[in-house]
Design a protein around this motif. Structure first.
Motif, PDB file in Angstrom:
ATOM      1  N   ALA A  68       0.919  -1.064  -0.177  1.00 19.81           N
ATOM      2  CA  ALA A  68       0.063   0.117  -0.039  1.00 19.81           C
ATOM      3  C   ALA A  68       0.897   1.100   0.131  1.00 19.81           C
ATOM      4  O   ALA A  68       1.925   1.193   0.489  1.00 19.81           O
ATOM      5  CB  ALA A  68      -0.940  -0.006   1.204  1.00 19.81           C
ATOM      6  N   ASP A  69       0.276   2.294  -0.501  1.00 19.65           N
ATOM      7  CA  ASP A  69       1.148   3.489  -0.607  1.00 19.65           C
ATOM      8  C   ASP A  69       0.250   4.695   0.097  1.00 19.65           C
ATOM      9  O   ASP A  69      -0.848   4.535   0.085  1.00 19.65           O
ATOM     10  CB  ASP A  69       1.281   3.718  -2.013  1.00 19.65           C
ATOM     11  CG  ASP A  69       1.350   5.254  -2.581  1.00 19.65           C
ATOM     12  OD1 ASP A  69       2.285   5.873  -2.350  1.00 19.65           O
ATOM     13  OD2 ASP A  69       0.023   5.700  -2.912  1.00 19.65           O
ATOM     14  N   ASP A  70       1.021   5.597   0.750  1.00 20.78           N
ATOM     15  CA  ASP A  70       0.282   6.581   0.987  1.00 20.78           C
ATOM     16  C   ASP A  70       1.415   7.809   0.612  1.00 20.78           C
ATOM     17  O   ASP A  70       2.264   7.845   0.888  1.00 20.78           O
ATOM     18  CB  ASP A  70      -0.009   6.913   2.494  1.00 20.78           C
ATOM     19  CG  ASP A  70      -0.867   8.075   2.545  1.00 20.78           C
ATOM     20  OD1 ASP A  70      -1.938   8.059   2.099  1.00 20.78           O
ATOM     21  OD2 ASP A  70      -0.537   9.133   3.681  1.00 20.78           O
ATOM     22  N   SER A  71       0.921   8.642  -0.015  1.00 20.60           N
ATOM     23  CA  SER A  71       1.659   9.974  -0.725  1.00 20.60           C
ATOM     24  C   SER A  71       1.309  11.048  -0.413  1.00 20.60           C
ATOM     25  O   SER A  71      -0.206  11.308  -0.443  1.00 20.60           O
ATOM     26  CB  SER A  71       2.238   9.664  -1.963  1.00 20.60           C
ATOM     27  OG  SER A  71       1.323   9.035  -2.923  1.00 20.60           O
ATOM     28  N   GLY A  72       1.964  12.214  -0.698  1.00 19.64           N
ATOM     29  CA  GLY A  72       1.526  13.441  -0.539  1.00 19.64           C
ATOM     30  C   GLY A  72       2.186  14.573  -1.338  1.00 19.64           C
ATOM     31  O   GLY A  72       3.450  14.433  -1.420  1.00 19.64           O
ATOM     32  N   LEU A  73       1.511  15.707  -1.339  1.00 20.96           N
ATOM     33  CA  LEU A  73       2.533  16.910  -1.699  1.00 20.96           C
ATOM     34  C   LEU A  73       2.511  17.774  -0.590  1.00 20.96           C
ATOM     35  O   LEU A  73       1.635  18.123   0.173  1.00 20.96           O
ATOM     36  CB  LEU A  73       1.851  17.701  -2.981  1.00 20.96           C
ATOM     37  CG  LEU A  73       2.306  18.837  -3.520  1.00 20.96           C
ATOM     38  CD1 LEU A  73       3.690  18.666  -4.043  1.00 20.96           C
ATOM     39  CD2 LEU A  73       1.144  19.497  -4.234  1.00 20.96           C
ATOM     40  N   GLU A  74       3.907  18.291  -0.378  1.00 24.28           N
ATOM     41  CA  GLU A  74       4.246  19.147   0.792  1.00 24.28           C
ATOM     42  C   GLU A  74       4.686  20.632   0.121  1.00 24.28           C
ATOM     43  O   GLU A  74       5.617  20.380  -0.487  1.00 24.28           O
ATOM     44  CB  GLU A  74       5.263  18.516   1.619  1.00 24.28           C
ATOM     45  CG  GLU A  74       4.858  17.394   2.288  1.00 24.28           C
ATOM     46  CD  GLU A  74       5.974  16.704   3.104  1.00 24.28           C
ATOM     47  OE1 GLU A  74       7.124  17.191   3.189  1.00 24.28           O
ATOM     48  OE2 GLU A  74       5.491  15.798   4.230  1.00 24.28           O
ATOM     49  N   VAL A  75       3.936  21.606   0.241  1.00 22.36           N
ATOM     50  CA  VAL A  75       4.281  22.817  -0.223  1.00 22.36           C
ATOM     51  C   VAL A  75       4.802  23.642   1.008  1.00 22.36           C
ATOM     52  O   VAL A  75       4.092  23.977   2.060  1.00 22.36           O
ATOM     53  CB  VAL A  75       3.093  23.523  -0.749  1.00 22.36           C
ATOM     54  CG1 VAL A  75       3.371  24.966  -1.466  1.00 22.36           C
ATOM     55  CG2 VAL A  75       2.650  22.599  -2.016  1.00 22.36           C
ATOM     56  N   ASP A  76       6.034  24.308   1.086  1.00 19.66           N
ATOM     57  CA  ASP A  76       6.679  24.943   2.178  1.00 19.66           C
ATOM     58  C   ASP A  76       5.995  25.965   2.311  1.00 19.66           C
ATOM     59  O   ASP A  76       5.777  26.523   3.510  1.00 19.66           O
ATOM     60  CB  ASP A  76       8.104  25.029   1.827  1.00 19.66           C
ATOM     61  CG  ASP A  76       8.877  23.779   1.685  1.00 19.66           C
ATOM     62  OD1 ASP A  76       8.818  22.824   2.438  1.00 19.66           O
ATOM     63  OD2 ASP A  76       9.965  23.651   1.231  1.00 19.66           O
ATOM     64  N   VAL A  84      -0.325  14.825   4.248  1.00 16.84           N
ATOM     65  CA  VAL A  84      -1.088  13.622   4.238  1.00 16.84           C
ATOM     66  C   VAL A  84      -2.428  13.672   3.935  1.00 16.84           C
ATOM     67  O   VAL A  84      -3.365  12.672   3.840  1.00 16.84           O
ATOM     68  CB  VAL A  84      -0.954  12.972   5.792  1.00 16.84           C
ATOM     69  CG1 VAL A  84       0.367  12.475   5.967  1.00 16.84           C
ATOM     70  CG2 VAL A  84      -1.497  13.760   6.953  1.00 16.84           C
ATOM     71  N   LEU A  85      -3.136  14.909   4.004  1.00 14.40           N
ATOM     72  CA  LEU A  85      -4.498  15.214   3.628  1.00 14.40           C
ATOM     73  C   LEU A  85      -4.417  15.310   2.015  1.00 14.40           C
ATOM     74  O   LEU A  85      -5.493  15.939   1.363  1.00 14.40           O
ATOM     75  CB  LEU A  85      -5.113  16.337   4.082  1.00 14.40           C
ATOM     76  CG  LEU A  85      -4.826  16.203   5.650  1.00 14.40           C
ATOM     77  CD1 LEU A  85      -5.531  17.334   6.332  1.00 14.40           C
ATOM     78  CD2 LEU A  85      -5.864  15.017   6.387  1.00 14.40           C
ATOM     79  N   SER A  86      -3.191  15.400   1.106  1.00 16.47           N
ATOM     80  CA  SER A  86      -3.255  15.605  -0.178  1.00 16.47           C
ATOM     81  C   SER A  86      -4.455  14.981  -1.006  1.00 16.47           C
ATOM     82  O   SER A  86      -5.076  15.588  -1.748  1.00 16.47           O
ATOM     83  CB  SER A  86      -2.285  15.018  -0.760  1.00 16.47           C
ATOM     84  OG  SER A  86      -1.069  15.867  -0.378  1.00 16.47           O
ATOM     85  N   ALA A  87      -4.682  13.642  -0.872  1.00 14.83           N
ATOM     86  CA  ALA A  87      -5.984  13.177  -1.517  1.00 14.83           C
ATOM     87  C   ALA A  87      -7.429  13.521  -1.189  1.00 14.83           C
ATOM     88  O   ALA A  87      -8.287  13.788  -2.098  1.00 14.83           O
ATOM     89  CB  ALA A  87      -6.111  11.577  -1.432  1.00 14.83           C
ATOM     90  N   PHE A 119       7.365  15.882  -3.147  1.00 14.12           N
ATOM     91  CA  PHE A 119       6.425  14.910  -3.112  1.00 14.12           C
ATOM     92  C   PHE A 119       6.921  13.753  -2.103  1.00 14.12           C
ATOM     93  O   PHE A 119       8.117  13.616  -2.362  1.00 14.12           O
ATOM     94  CB  PHE A 119       6.295  13.893  -4.518  1.00 14.12           C
ATOM     95  CG  PHE A 119       5.073  14.567  -5.416  1.00 14.12           C
ATOM     96  CD1 PHE A 119       4.116  14.809  -5.010  1.00 14.12           C
ATOM     97  CD2 PHE A 119       5.396  14.913  -6.704  1.00 14.12           C
ATOM     98  CE1 PHE A 119       3.018  15.364  -6.010  1.00 14.12           C
ATOM     99  CE2 PHE A 119       4.668  15.548  -7.578  1.00 14.12           C
ATOM    100  CZ  PHE A 119       3.243  15.676  -7.218  1.00 14.12           C
ATOM    101  N   VAL A 120       6.225  12.970  -1.336  1.00 10.34           N
ATOM    102  CA  VAL A 120       6.689  12.109  -0.286  1.00 10.34           C
ATOM    103  C   VAL A 120       5.714  10.807  -0.583  1.00 10.34           C
ATOM    104  O   VAL A 120       4.589  11.127  -0.685  1.00 10.34           O
ATOM    105  CB  VAL A 120       6.500  12.525   1.250  1.00 10.34           C
ATOM    106  CG1 VAL A 120       7.114  11.560   1.991  1.00 10.34           C
ATOM    107  CG2 VAL A 120       7.514  13.864   1.031  1.00 10.34           C
ATOM    108  N   SER A 121       6.451   9.689  -0.485  1.00  9.27           N
ATOM    109  CA  SER A 121       5.658   8.349  -0.600  1.00  9.27           C
ATOM    110  C   SER A 121       6.147   7.514   0.382  1.00  9.27           C
ATOM    111  O   SER A 121       7.612   7.281   0.415  1.00  9.27           O
ATOM    112  CB  SER A 121       5.690   7.994  -2.149  1.00  9.27           C
ATOM    113  OG  SER A 121       5.107   6.541  -2.020  1.00  9.27           O
TER     114      SER A 121
END
Length: 197
Positions: A68-76, A84-87, A119-121
């Motif tokens: 399973a993957d959880d990923s997201g975009l972190e904008v400084d 973690v709420l990207s989706a 991006f973090v996964s």
């Protein structure tokens, strides 16, 4: 042939995983492939926690090896939001065209390095015997000034990679898998799977 279930219905993610694991000699199945429709509450506070919640839930239901993957975009500039709420940013049913434009709009006054993002996964693996493992991958970049590119999915059209001079949505799938957050995390997971299966 061993089967690995990838706990997602996102066909873009399934395609990436199949490309990266193709030389492992395993059959990759999505939740759609096995007709499993489960509402999993991803209430972890980290990518790893959310990926583990998904992997262990599906492993218990199927008694198979599950990734399973959880990923997201972190904008400084946005204090690492959506993270973690990207989706679920702006609501799960909101299109990524709308989400992407909203992020560009929020960065209207941000210039140069103020637009830094990543991006973090996290990839989690749950084995039928209860063992679990996680790996993490990141890619650094910045938020572009407009939506560009038709490859990829999600936030790819606004994630600009300076060394390539384009967004991740303008890279070929092969280029993207070599440098992407998910590609890096999956390559690390592949090393573990080689030992375990």
């Amino acid at each position: 042939m061993k089967e690995i279930i990838f706990a997602t219905t996102n066909q873009g993610k399934v395609k990436e995983l199949k490309m990266i694991l193709k030389d492992l000699g395993v059959k990759v199945l999505s939740l759609k492939d096995i007709n499993l429709n489960v509402d999993i509450k991803e209430n972890g506070t980290t990518y790893e926690e959310n990926a583990l919640i998904k992997a262990t839930t599906i492993a218990r239901l199927t008694n198979k090896i599950v990734l399973a993957d959880d990923s997201g975009l972190e904008v400084d500039y946005l204090d690492k939001a959506p993270g973690v709420l990207s989706a679920r940013f702006m609501g799960e049913d909101t299109s990524y065209d709308i989400k992407n434009q909203a992020i560009i709009d929020k960065l209207a006054n941000a210039k140069g390095s103020e637009r830094s993002a990543r991006f973090v996964s996290a990839i989690a693996c749950a084995m039928p015997n209860g063992e679990t493992f996680t790996t993490r991958g990141t890619i650094e970049g910045e938020i572009g000034y407009k939506i560009e590119g038709t490859e990829g999915f999600g936030y790819d059209p606004i994630f600009y990679v300076p060394e390539f001079g384009c967004t991740t949505a303008e890279l070929t799938p092969e280029q993207k898998n070599k440098i992407s957050h998910r590609g890096k995390a999956l390559e690390e997971m592949k090393k573990i799977l080689i030992q375990k299966i």
